[in-house]
Design an enzyme around this catalytic site. Structure first.
Site, PDB file in Angstrom:
ATOM      1  N   HIS A  53      29.277 104.580  97.138  1.00  0.00           N
ATOM      2  CA  HIS A  53      29.424 105.849  97.513  1.00  0.00           C
ATOM      3  C   HIS A  53      28.780 106.727  96.527  1.00  0.00           C
ATOM      4  O   HIS A  53      29.368 106.660  95.379  1.00  0.00           O
ATOM      5  CB  HIS A  53      31.146 106.170  97.782  1.00  0.00           C
ATOM      6  CG  HIS A  53      31.471 105.426  99.048  1.00  0.00           C
ATOM      7  ND1 HIS A  53      32.693 104.624  98.790  1.00  0.00           N
ATOM      8  CD2 HIS A  53      30.909 105.233 100.196  1.00  0.00           C
ATOM      9  CE1 HIS A  53      32.954 104.070 100.194  1.00  0.00           C
ATOM     10  NE2 HIS A  53      32.088 104.583 101.007  1.00  0.00           N
ATOM     11  N   GLU A  56      31.177 108.779  93.625  1.00  0.00           N
ATOM     12  CA  GLU A  56      32.252 108.039  92.722  1.00  0.00           C
ATOM     13  C   GLU A  56      31.662 107.628  91.491  1.00  0.00           C
ATOM     14  O   GLU A  56      30.896 106.337  91.475  1.00  0.00           O
ATOM     15  CB  GLU A  56      32.870 106.672  93.839  1.00  0.00           C
ATOM     16  CG  GLU A  56      33.428 107.238  95.074  1.00  0.00           C
ATOM     17  CD  GLU A  56      33.729 106.026  95.878  1.00  0.00           C
ATOM     18  OE1 GLU A  56      33.814 104.952  95.352  1.00  0.00           O
ATOM     19  OE2 GLU A  56      34.420 106.396  96.822  1.00  0.00           O
ATOM     20  N   HIS A 147      34.787 101.331  92.451  1.00  0.00           N
ATOM     21  CA  HIS A 147      34.989 102.678  93.235  1.00  0.00           C
ATOM     22  C   HIS A 147      36.037 103.719  92.697  1.00  0.00           C
ATOM     23  O   HIS A 147      36.705 103.248  91.700  1.00  0.00           O
ATOM     24  CB  HIS A 147      35.322 102.173  94.711  1.00  0.00           C
ATOM     25  CG  HIS A 147      34.321 101.723  95.616  1.00  0.00           C
ATOM     26  ND1 HIS A 147      33.826 102.546  96.606  1.00  0.00           N
ATOM     27  CD2 HIS A 147      34.110 100.588  95.555  1.00  0.00           C
ATOM     28  CE1 HIS A 147      32.950 101.512  97.342  1.00  0.00           C
ATOM     29  NE2 HIS A 147      33.266 100.397  96.877  1.00  0.00           N
ATOM     30  N   GLU A 210      39.479 100.291  92.833  1.00  0.00           N
ATOM     31  CA  GLU A 210      39.834 101.672  92.919  1.00  0.00           C
ATOM     32  C   GLU A 210      40.068 102.199  91.719  1.00  0.00           C
ATOM     33  O   GLU A 210      41.338 101.940  91.358  1.00  0.00           O
ATOM     34  CB  GLU A 210      40.546 102.152  94.307  1.00  0.00           C
ATOM     35  CG  GLU A 210      40.173 101.469  95.478  1.00  0.00           C
ATOM     36  CD  GLU A 210      38.964 102.331  96.125  1.00  0.00           C
ATOM     37  OE1 GLU A 210      38.631 103.480  95.491  1.00  0.00           O
ATOM     38  OE2 GLU A 210      38.532 102.049  97.211  1.00  0.00           O
TER      39      GLU A 210
END
Length: 322
Positions: A53, A56, A147, A210
């Site tokens: 993405h 990010e 991410h 994450e």
């Protein structure tokens, strides 16, 4: 190749596409694709990916610093590594994706999306992993996909692990804890993520990490993730990391909330944090005459997003594991 990130963001092809580093050889394989091979024979292969993405950016900056340390010789390489910056065009534009979410496309699912740069890139990355894992004698295969989350979280750093038919190896889970992950989420069903693809097709030990919240380049406080960066440095160098004194909490996915039409309503506001708890019977979402409620005593939400395209996931509901 000490300007890999800059080349990726500019879409520039380097004049020299292979060379020597400090104890390793490097090859530029294409935009956002860099292979590193130690001079000494190794039987461990690692995918380090970020930027699937494009908004990010913290993990991308983290990988850039790791590459700088490798090229300077301050970090020793003991794995074959494929560095992947997943969505170069979205990274350059500072947006999540240009057309469609690539992290729903892997495992051939890109064929069901309208053709775009992202579908072509997903196919390219699938082929790149196939080539990488097929080269050499590989005993250990890891994939760490870095991410950041769209919204805040009760756990600043957490991992999401794909559905897997075999038990997870203890040393892999222990490393995730040593990397500062406060929680691990275990999927129970297949999906279109990059990590599910590498796990399903190549048997890799894979995890989506994450790390904080999505911010533009230059606005990230990487000190928040120093423990993760240190663990990655130790991993690349073959140094055993100390086990976390507080092992990550464990959750499993018990249901998925999917938006099917414009009638969909998710009853969570923009301030709802990842891992917010909901009691049994709580109404989570409605769509026409369909109601989604909490069915366990307590469930925790992950990735709530009412604005996804129709047919996509608007959230996951989790339960805590003992």
């Amino acid at each position: 190749m000490d300007n890999f990130l800059a080349l990726t963001l500019s879409g520039t092809t380097p004049r020299v596409t292979q060379g020597k580093g400090a104890g390793f050889r490097w090859r530029w394989l294409g935009h956002g694709l860099l292979e590193l091979t130690p001079d000494a024979p190794v039987d461990r292969a690692l995918i380090l990916s970020a930027g699937i993405h494009g908004n990010e950016t913290a993990p991308v900056e983290m990988l850039d610093k790791l590459l700088s340390a490798l090229y300077s010789g301050s970090l020793t390489l003991t794995w074959r590594v494929l560095v992947v910056l997943g969505n170069p065009q979205a990274l350059a534009a500072g947006i999540r994706y240009c057309h469609s979410d690539m992290n729903r496309m892997f495992g051939g699912r890109w064929q069901s999306f309208a053709e775009s740069d992202e579908t072509r890139r997903a196919r390219e990355l699938e082929l790149s992993l196939d080539t990488f894992f097929s080269s050499g004698q590989v005993r250990v295969r890891w994939h760490l996909d870095l991410h950041t989350a769209i919204r805040g979280s009760h756990h600043l750093r957490f991992g999401v692990l794909p559905q897997r038919d075999r038990p997870w190896e203890a040393d892999f889970l222990a490393w995730l804890g040593a990397a500062g992950l406060e929680a691990l989420v275990f999927h129970q069903a297949p999906g279109g993520t990059f990590t599910h693809f590498s796990s399903e097709h190549f048997g890799a030990l894979s995890c989506t990490l994450e790390l904080g919240k999505a911010l533009p380049f230059g606005q990230n406080d990487l000190t928040q993730f120093s423990v993760t960066s240190q663990a990655l440095s130790a991993l690349l160098s073959g140094i055993e990391t100390s086990t976390s004194s507080s092992p990550p909490l464990r959750y499993r996915v018990v249901s998925q909330i999917t938006r099917h039409s414009d009638k969909f309503a998710l009853y969570m506001d923009a301030q709802t944090l990842n891992f917010t708890a909901f009691a049994k019977g709580t109404l989570l979402a409605e769509e026409g005459d369909k109601r989604v409620t909490v069915t366990h005593d307590v469930e925790y939400v992950l990735f709530p997003n009412p604005s996804v395209a129709c047919g996509l996931r608007a959230g996951l509901m989790l339960e805590r594991l003992p």
